[in-house]
Design a protein around this motif. Structure first.
Motif, mmCIF file in Angstrom:
data_model
loop_
_atom_site.group_PDB
_atom_site.id
_atom_site.type_symbol
_atom_site.label_atom_id
_atom_site.label_comp_id
_atom_site.label_asym_id
_atom_site.label_seq_id
_atom_site.Cartn_x
_atom_site.Cartn_y
_atom_site.Cartn_z
ATOM 1 N N TRP A 167 0.867 -1.183 0.042
ATOM 2 C CA TRP A 167 -0.014 0.086 -0.073
ATOM 3 C C TRP A 167 0.826 1.246 -0.120
ATOM 4 C CZ3 TRP A 167 -3.929 -1.702 4.518
ATOM 5 C CH2 TRP A 167 -4.516 -2.715 3.912
ATOM 6 N N ASN A 168 0.465 2.292 -0.937
ATOM 7 C CA ASN A 168 1.194 3.381 -0.882
ATOM 8 C C ASN A 168 -0.059 4.604 -1.013
ATOM 9 O OD1 ASN A 168 2.114 5.810 -2.707
ATOM 10 N ND2 ASN A 168 3.922 4.726 -2.202
ATOM 11 N N LEU A 169 0.338 5.417 0.133
ATOM 12 C CA LEU A 169 -0.824 6.577 0.120
ATOM 13 C C LEU A 169 -0.775 7.533 -0.862
ATOM 14 C CD1 LEU A 169 -2.851 7.737 2.024
ATOM 15 C CD2 LEU A 169 -0.990 9.012 3.102
ATOM 16 N N ASP A 170 0.313 7.940 -1.441
ATOM 17 C CA ASP A 170 0.095 8.801 -2.788
ATOM 18 C C ASP A 170 -0.512 8.061 -3.818
ATOM 19 O OD1 ASP A 170 1.516 10.786 -1.531
ATOM 20 O OD2 ASP A 170 3.380 9.851 -2.079
ATOM 21 N N GLU A 171 -0.333 6.517 -4.017
ATOM 22 C CA GLU A 171 -1.008 5.788 -5.028
ATOM 23 C C GLU A 171 -2.505 5.947 -4.697
ATOM 24 O OE1 GLU A 171 -0.792 1.666 -7.295
ATOM 25 O OE2 GLU A 171 0.602 2.130 -5.554
ATOM 26 N N LEU A 172 -3.033 5.662 -3.452
ATOM 27 C CA LEU A 172 -4.298 5.772 -3.217
ATOM 28 C C LEU A 172 -4.938 6.848 -3.317
ATOM 29 C CD1 LEU A 172 -6.812 4.281 -1.734
ATOM 30 C CD2 LEU A 172 -5.706 4.987 0.642
ATOM 31 N N VAL A 173 -4.361 8.032 -2.668
ATOM 32 C CA VAL A 173 -4.866 9.414 -3.037
ATOM 33 C C VAL A 173 -5.289 9.794 -4.812
ATOM 34 C CG1 VAL A 173 -4.417 11.831 -3.145
ATOM 35 C CG2 VAL A 173 -3.837 10.522 -1.250
ATOM 36 N N THR A 174 -4.204 9.302 -5.630
ATOM 37 C CA THR A 174 -4.312 9.288 -6.980
ATOM 38 C C THR A 174 -5.409 8.543 -7.329
ATOM 39 O OG1 THR A 174 -1.959 9.815 -7.231
ATOM 40 C CG2 THR A 174 -3.200 9.157 -9.145
ATOM 41 N N TYR A 175 -5.596 7.365 -6.889
ATOM 42 C CA TYR A 175 -6.780 6.508 -7.098
ATOM 43 C C TYR A 175 -7.965 7.042 -6.851
ATOM 44 C CZ TYR A 175 -9.816 2.297 -7.275
ATOM 45 O OH TYR A 175 -10.847 1.529 -7.569
ATOM 46 N N VAL A 176 -8.384 7.534 -5.761
ATOM 47 C CA VAL A 176 -9.476 8.075 -5.190
ATOM 48 C C VAL A 176 -9.921 9.185 -6.154
ATOM 49 C CG1 VAL A 176 -10.939 9.220 -3.395
ATOM 50 C CG2 VAL A 176 -9.228 7.239 -2.991
ATOM 51 N N VAL A 177 -8.753 10.218 -6.429
ATOM 52 C CA VAL A 177 -9.185 11.337 -7.302
ATOM 53 C C VAL A 177 -9.538 10.956 -8.695
ATOM 54 C CG1 VAL A 177 -8.262 13.415 -8.297
ATOM 55 C CG2 VAL A 177 -7.702 12.681 -6.113
ATOM 56 N N GLN A 178 -8.975 10.098 -9.308
ATOM 57 C CA GLN A 178 -9.252 9.548 -10.679
ATOM 58 C C GLN A 178 -10.538 8.871 -10.568
ATOM 59 O OE1 GLN A 178 -5.838 7.302 -11.660
ATOM 60 N NE2 GLN A 178 -4.715 9.156 -12.578
ATOM 61 N N GLU A 179 -10.922 7.894 -9.769
ATOM 62 C CA GLU A 179 -12.115 7.026 -9.693
ATOM 63 C C GLU A 179 -13.224 7.757 -9.280
ATOM 64 O OE1 GLU A 179 -12.459 4.189 -11.117
ATOM 65 O OE2 GLU A 179 -10.309 4.271 -11.835
ATOM 66 N N PHE A 180 -13.076 8.744 -8.285
ATOM 67 C CA PHE A 180 -14.400 9.342 -7.774
ATOM 68 C C PHE A 180 -14.292 10.812 -7.420
ATOM 69 C CE2 PHE A 180 -13.215 5.281 -5.737
ATOM 70 C CZ PHE A 180 -14.262 4.443 -6.124
ATOM 71 N N GLY A 181 -13.282 11.332 -7.994
ATOM 72 C CA GLY A 181 -13.355 12.878 -7.997
ATOM 73 C C GLY A 181 -13.012 13.570 -6.714
ATOM 74 N N VAL A 182 -12.678 12.869 -5.685
ATOM 75 C CA VAL A 182 -12.518 13.188 -3.946
ATOM 76 C C VAL A 182 -11.050 13.693 -4.145
ATOM 77 C CG1 VAL A 182 -12.658 12.582 -1.732
ATOM 78 C CG2 VAL A 182 -14.505 11.810 -3.392
ATOM 79 N N ILE A 183 -10.786 14.746 -3.636
ATOM 80 C CA ILE A 183 -9.495 15.291 -3.390
ATOM 81 C C ILE A 183 -9.102 15.339 -2.059
ATOM 82 C CG2 ILE A 183 -8.053 17.285 -3.781
ATOM 83 C CD1 ILE A 183 -9.585 18.121 -6.033
ATOM 84 N N TYR A 184 -7.961 14.534 -1.586
ATOM 85 C CA TYR A 184 -7.439 14.146 -0.579
ATOM 86 C C TYR A 184 -6.751 15.424 0.037
ATOM 87 C CZ TYR A 184 -5.240 11.420 3.048
ATOM 88 O OH TYR A 184 -4.754 11.082 4.451
ATOM 89 N N LYS A 185 -6.981 16.262 1.095
ATOM 90 C CA LYS A 185 -6.410 17.557 1.257
ATOM 91 C C LYS A 185 -4.939 17.448 2.357
ATOM 92 C CE LYS A 185 -10.423 20.415 0.787
ATOM 93 N NZ LYS A 185 -11.143 21.362 1.504
ATOM 94 N N SER A 186 -5.000 16.421 3.257
ATOM 95 C CA SER A 186 -3.967 16.313 4.201
ATOM 96 C C SER A 186 -3.656 14.920 4.508
ATOM 97 C CB SER A 186 -4.381 17.124 5.444
ATOM 98 O OG SER A 186 -3.285 17.134 6.633
ATOM 99 N N LYS A 187 -2.492 14.755 4.909
ATOM 100 C CA LYS A 187 -2.035 13.323 5.528
ATOM 101 C C LYS A 187 -2.119 13.266 6.898
ATOM 102 C CE LYS A 187 1.040 11.962 1.825
ATOM 103 N NZ LYS A 187 2.502 11.849 1.547
ATOM 104 N N GLN A 188 -2.595 14.460 7.525
ATOM 105 C CA GLN A 188 -2.815 14.531 9.005
ATOM 106 C C GLN A 188 -4.101 15.125 9.378
ATOM 107 O OE1 GLN A 188 0.233 16.914 10.865
ATOM 108 N NE2 GLN A 188 2.029 15.832 9.867
ATOM 109 N N SER A 189 -4.610 14.657 10.559
ATOM 110 C CA SER A 189 -5.978 15.028 11.094
ATOM 111 C C SER A 189 -5.792 16.514 11.415
ATOM 112 C CB SER A 189 -6.519 14.414 12.193
ATOM 113 O OG SER A 189 -6.618 13.015 11.835
#
Length: 94
Positions: A70-92
């Protein structure tokens, strides 16, 4: 995910870099898992409402299950491409 990585032998430093969490966080939750079990990890803070639907979350989980690592950057890219949801921060938020 953090506990799973720690139990598999990954170094806390590596996990903290991958997930963007502190090494203290890792030690704390690993201890909780070892002393109170998996059910304790599932309870507690529920967080805010997510941006993905239940179905979208299921799709992401299945995608992760089929990955060798698992790679967080790859997951972020996947979610953006598949669902258009943009991940803003790696921290709460503080």
């Amino acid at each position: 995910m953090a506990v799973r990585m720690a139990l598999s032998g990954k170094l806390y430093y590596e996990i903290s870099q991958i997930l963007g969490v502190s090494e203290f966080f890792l030690g704390y939750w690993k201890k909780i898992f070892k002393t109170q079990g998996i059910e304790r990890l599932k309870l507690g803070y529920k967080g805010s409402q997510g941006y993905l639907t239940e179905r979208q979350t299921d799709v992401v989980v299945e995608w992760l299950k089929n990955k060798e690592y698992w790679n967080l950057d790859e997951l972020v890219t996947y979610v953006v491409q598949e669902f258009g949801v943009i991940y803003k921060s790696k921290q709460s938020p503080a």
